[in-house]
Design a protein around this motif. Structure first.
Motif, PDB file in Angstrom:
ATOM      1  N   ALA A   1     -37.758  65.879 -23.340  1.00 36.44           N
ATOM      2  CA  ALA A   1     -38.716  66.979 -23.448  1.00 36.44           C
ATOM      3  C   ALA A   1     -38.069  68.209 -24.082  1.00 36.44           C
ATOM      4  CB  ALA A   1     -39.267  67.324 -22.067  1.00 36.44           C
ATOM      5  N   SER A   2     -36.810  68.448 -23.780  1.00 37.58           N
ATOM      6  CA  SER A   2     -36.100  69.585 -24.373  1.00 37.58           C
ATOM      7  C   SER A   2     -35.937  69.410 -25.870  1.00 37.58           C
ATOM      8  CB  SER A   2     -34.726  69.740 -23.713  1.00 37.58           C
ATOM      9  OG  SER A   2     -34.845  70.019 -22.339  1.00 37.58           O
ATOM     10  N   ALA A   3     -35.638  68.187 -26.296  1.00 39.01           N
ATOM     11  CA  ALA A   3     -35.491  67.923 -27.725  1.00 39.01           C
ATOM     12  C   ALA A   3     -36.825  68.094 -28.444  1.00 39.01           C
ATOM     13  CB  ALA A   3     -34.950  66.512 -27.933  1.00 39.01           C
ATOM     14  N   ALA A   4     -37.915  67.681 -27.773  1.00 39.23           N
ATOM     15  CA  ALA A   4     -39.239  67.777 -28.397  1.00 39.23           C
ATOM     16  C   ALA A   4     -39.721  69.216 -28.506  1.00 39.23           C
ATOM     17  CB  ALA A   4     -40.245  66.953 -27.599  1.00 39.23           C
ATOM     18  N   THR A   5     -39.313  70.067 -27.566  1.00 41.98           N
ATOM     19  CA  THR A   5     -39.803  71.455 -27.553  1.00 41.98           C
ATOM     20  C   THR A   5     -38.781  72.452 -28.079  1.00 41.98           C
ATOM     21  OG1 THR A   5     -39.042  71.752 -25.262  1.00 41.98           O
ATOM     22  CG2 THR A   5     -41.310  70.974 -25.586  1.00 41.98           C
ATOM     23  N   GLY A   6     -37.572  71.970 -28.326  1.00 38.52           N
ATOM     24  CA  GLY A   6     -36.538  72.870 -28.818  1.00 38.52           C
ATOM     25  C   GLY A   6     -35.966  73.774 -27.749  1.00 38.52           C
ATOM     26  N   SER A   7     -35.969  73.331 -26.499  1.00 33.53           N
ATOM     27  CA  SER A   7     -35.446  74.141 -25.400  1.00 33.53           C
ATOM     28  C   SER A   7     -33.947  73.885 -25.237  1.00 33.53           C
ATOM     29  CB  SER A   7     -36.182  73.805 -24.097  1.00 33.53           C
ATOM     30  OG  SER A   7     -35.612  74.491 -23.014  1.00 33.53           O
ATOM     31  N   GLY A   8     -33.160  74.805 -25.716  1.00 31.86           N
ATOM     32  CA  GLY A   8     -31.712  74.655 -25.597  1.00 31.86           C
ATOM     33  C   GLY A   8     -31.236  74.755 -24.159  1.00 31.86           C
ATOM     34  N   SER A   9     -31.786  75.707 -23.402  1.00 32.95           N
ATOM     35  CA  SER A   9     -31.376  75.860 -22.008  1.00 32.95           C
ATOM     36  C   SER A   9     -31.799  74.651 -21.183  1.00 32.95           C
ATOM     37  CB  SER A   9     -31.972  77.138 -21.417  1.00 32.95           C
ATOM     38  OG  SER A   9     -33.392  77.137 -21.535  1.00 32.95           O
ATOM     39  N   GLY A  10     -32.996  74.109 -21.495  1.00 34.22           N
ATOM     40  CA  GLY A  10     -33.452  72.911 -20.794  1.00 34.22           C
ATOM     41  C   GLY A  10     -32.529  71.740 -21.068  1.00 34.22           C
ATOM     42  N   ALA A  11     -32.097  71.594 -22.322  1.00 36.80           N
ATOM     43  CA  ALA A  11     -31.203  70.496 -22.674  1.00 36.80           C
ATOM     44  C   ALA A  11     -29.860  70.630 -21.970  1.00 36.80           C
ATOM     45  CB  ALA A  11     -31.014  70.460 -24.189  1.00 36.80           C
ATOM     46  N   ALA A  12     -29.341  71.850 -21.920  1.00 32.14           N
ATOM     47  CA  ALA A  12     -28.052  72.073 -21.264  1.00 32.14           C
ATOM     48  C   ALA A  12     -28.134  71.744 -19.777  1.00 32.14           C
ATOM     49  CB  ALA A  12     -27.609  73.519 -21.466  1.00 32.14           C
ATOM     50  N   LEU A  13     -29.224  72.179 -19.133  1.00 26.81           N
ATOM     51  CA  LEU A  13     -29.397  71.880 -17.717  1.00 26.81           C
ATOM     52  C   LEU A  13     -29.577  70.375 -17.486  1.00 26.81           C
ATOM     53  CD1 LEU A  13     -31.752  74.795 -16.607  1.00 26.81           C
ATOM     54  CD2 LEU A  13     -29.481  74.308 -15.674  1.00 26.81           C
ATOM     55  N   ALA A  14     -30.315  69.714 -18.377  1.00 24.85           N
ATOM     56  CA  ALA A  14     -30.556  68.283 -18.234  1.00 24.85           C
ATOM     57  C   ALA A  14     -29.247  67.497 -18.343  1.00 24.85           C
ATOM     58  CB  ALA A  14     -31.553  67.809 -19.280  1.00 24.85           C
ATOM     59  N   VAL A  15     -28.422  67.854 -19.307  1.00 24.25           N
ATOM     60  CA  VAL A  15     -27.138  67.170 -19.468  1.00 24.25           C
ATOM     61  C   VAL A  15     -26.260  67.391 -18.238  1.00 24.25           C
ATOM     62  CG1 VAL A  15     -24.992  67.120 -20.784  1.00 24.25           C
ATOM     63  CG2 VAL A  15     -27.180  67.205 -21.980  1.00 24.25           C
ATOM     64  N   GLY A  16     -26.237  68.628 -17.747  1.00 27.16           N
ATOM     65  CA  GLY A  16     -25.448  68.921 -16.552  1.00 27.16           C
ATOM     66  C   GLY A  16     -25.928  68.130 -15.346  1.00 27.16           C
ATOM     67  N   CYS A  17     -27.254  68.029 -15.192  1.00 29.90           N
ATOM     68  CA  CYS A  17     -27.814  67.273 -14.066  1.00 29.90           C
ATOM     69  C   CYS A  17     -27.534  65.782 -14.193  1.00 29.90           C
ATOM     70  CB  CYS A  17     -29.320  67.516 -13.977  1.00 29.90           C
ATOM     71  SG  CYS A  17     -29.778  69.165 -13.404  1.00 29.90           S
ATOM     72  N   LEU A  18     -27.581  65.280 -15.421  1.00 32.42           N
ATOM     73  CA  LEU A  18     -27.298  63.868 -15.635  1.00 32.42           C
ATOM     74  C   LEU A  18     -25.861  63.545 -15.239  1.00 32.42           C
ATOM     75  CD1 LEU A  18     -28.290  61.134 -16.704  1.00 32.42           C
ATOM     76  CD2 LEU A  18     -27.487  61.829 -18.982  1.00 32.42           C
ATOM     77  N   MET A  19     -24.935  64.416 -15.616  1.00 27.48           N
ATOM     78  CA  MET A  19     -23.531  64.184 -15.282  1.00 27.48           C
ATOM     79  C   MET A  19     -23.285  64.348 -13.790  1.00 27.48           C
ATOM     80  SD  MET A  19     -21.782  66.152 -18.522  1.00 27.48           S
ATOM     81  CE  MET A  19     -20.116  65.835 -17.930  1.00 27.48           C
ATOM     82  N   ALA A  20     -23.883  65.405 -13.190  1.00 28.25           N
ATOM     83  CA  ALA A  20     -23.647  65.678 -11.771  1.00 28.25           C
ATOM     84  C   ALA A  20     -24.281  64.626 -10.878  1.00 28.25           C
ATOM     85  CB  ALA A  20     -24.183  67.063 -11.418  1.00 28.25           C
ATOM     86  N   GLY A  21     -25.420  64.064 -11.304  1.00 27.48           N
ATOM     87  CA  GLY A  21     -26.130  63.116 -10.457  1.00 27.48           C
ATOM     88  C   GLY A  21     -25.927  61.662 -10.814  1.00 27.48           C
ATOM     89  N   TRP A  22     -25.041  61.383 -11.768  1.00 25.72           N
ATOM     90  CA  TRP A  22     -24.886  60.004 -12.231  1.00 25.72           C
ATOM     91  C   TRP A  22     -24.451  59.068 -11.114  1.00 25.72           C
ATOM     92  CZ3 TRP A  22     -26.519  57.177 -16.059  1.00 25.72           C
ATOM     93  CH2 TRP A  22     -25.942  55.922 -16.275  1.00 25.72           C
ATOM     94  N   THR A  23     -23.541  59.526 -10.256  1.00 25.30           N
ATOM     95  CA  THR A  23     -23.063  58.650  -9.185  1.00 25.30           C
ATOM     96  C   THR A  23     -24.164  58.329  -8.172  1.00 25.30           C
ATOM     97  OG1 THR A  23     -22.285  60.561  -7.898  1.00 25.30           O
ATOM     98  CG2 THR A  23     -20.692  59.493  -9.379  1.00 25.30           C
TER      99      THR A  23
END
Length: 337
Positions: free
Chosen positions: A52-74
């Protein structure tokens, strides 16, 4: 509010939830209900936010999404190690094959011949079998006695029974079985390479199916949280005091998203890297698709899992059987004593 801002807000909300989950999970008993969320959600939600961040151009959304993916992967239950090769070196030998299985009330309501025929399809050096009991949905359980049949079916194995658990070992016991907590069993066995401690584990379930709006539901959840904590504490204390190499396996009733699994000591290494499935699932065996893993295998330093797979129990249980072969590593000191 623009679409990009909306995505950023959603990502912020998910980040706040994930932060609370990582802090409270396994520590605050009411969060036990939240921890029952499907583990894949912890990968799917941030990935959806990233799209959704890529589709809307939300840089902050993308940064938060990547951080959440890494933090919650386990928490997601995905086995990224399946994409790579094995690690470590064997000290040699054919290894020790261990089959661990929650039998779902032994062979209650089923043909005993089918039950034992299934076990014989998995010829193991050590069997760790849970739920050596009968019961029904009301929660009452009663002890059973199937020793005569067990000895007849496995004449080359030593039989150890306690805490509603059965351990069958081709190797002679190095001492009497040791009950661990109220639901697990430790058996030290004399292998050609030295003493190996096997832990036959069954952690109580988290919840009773009942109306979640009544007080009894929350009383039961708190009681079960405390019971689970006692079982984990007893297991960890025994592991930390154990001088031998060990293998811990059984039904933990704990998915990757349930924080109780963090209670396992650092000396116990998850064997899932030897499994070739990207999303290994041990429960529910009768459903398609199967849900996620709640049965685990841990090994100590000096041991490694050479192979690890889940076997279909042919409708005999709601748990798949764990089939693992362990070997010693070249840096093992205990086995050379």
């Amino acid at each position: 509010m623009s679409p990009a801002s909306a995505v950023a807000v959603c990502a912020l909300v998910w980040a706040a939830f994930l932060g609370a989950h990582l802090v409270l999970n396994g520590r605050w008993w009411p969060w036990l209900a939240v921890s029952l969320l499907p583990p894949p959600l912890f990968a799917a939600a941030p990935l959806a936010l990233l799209v959704a961040s890529a589709a809307t151009g939300s840089g902050s959304g993308a940064a938060l999404a990547v951080g959440c993916l890494m933090a919650g992967w386990t928490q997601s239950g995905f086995n990224h190690r399946a994409l790579g090769g094995g690690s470590g070196r064997d000290a040699g030998g054919d290894g020790i094959r261990v089959v661990s299985w929650n039998t779902q009330h032994w062979n209650q309501g089923r043909d005993p011949d089918d039950f034992y025929a299934f076990l014989h399809t998995l010829p193991a050096d050590v069997y760790l079998l849970q739920e050596y009991l009968n019961g029904y949905e009301g929660g009452e359980v009663w002890d059973i006695d199937d020793e005569e049949r067990l000895r007849r079916e496995f004449p080359d194995h030593h039989l150890l029974i306690d805490n509603n658990a059965v351990t069958l070992s081709r190797f002679p016991p190095a001492g009497p079985p040791v009950p661990v907590g109220a639901c697990s069993l430790r058996a030290d066995v004399d292998t050609p390479a030295g003493v190996l401690s096997t832990y036959n584990v069954h952690i109580p379930v988290q919840l009773t199916v009942m109306n979640p709006l009544c007080r009894a539901f929350f009383r039961d959840m708190r009681r079960r949280h405390e019971a689970r904590r006692r079982e984990y504490d007893a297991l960890v204390a025994d592991l930390l005091a154990n001088p031998h190499l060990f293998l811990v396996s059984g039904d933990f009733n704990t998915s990757a998203a349930i924080g109780d699994i963090r209670r396992m000591p650092k000396s116990a290494h998850d064997a899932i890297g030897a499994n070739r499935s990207l999303f290994p699932a041990s429960w529910h065996a009768r459903w398609r698709p199967r849900l996620w893993r709640i049965d685990w295998v841990f090994t100590s330093a000096g041991l490694r899992a050479r192979s690890y797979a889940f076997r279909d129990p042919r409708g005999l249980s709601d748990h798949l059987a764990q089939d693992v072969t362990i070997t010693t590593t070249t840096d093992s000191k205990e086995m050379n004593r």
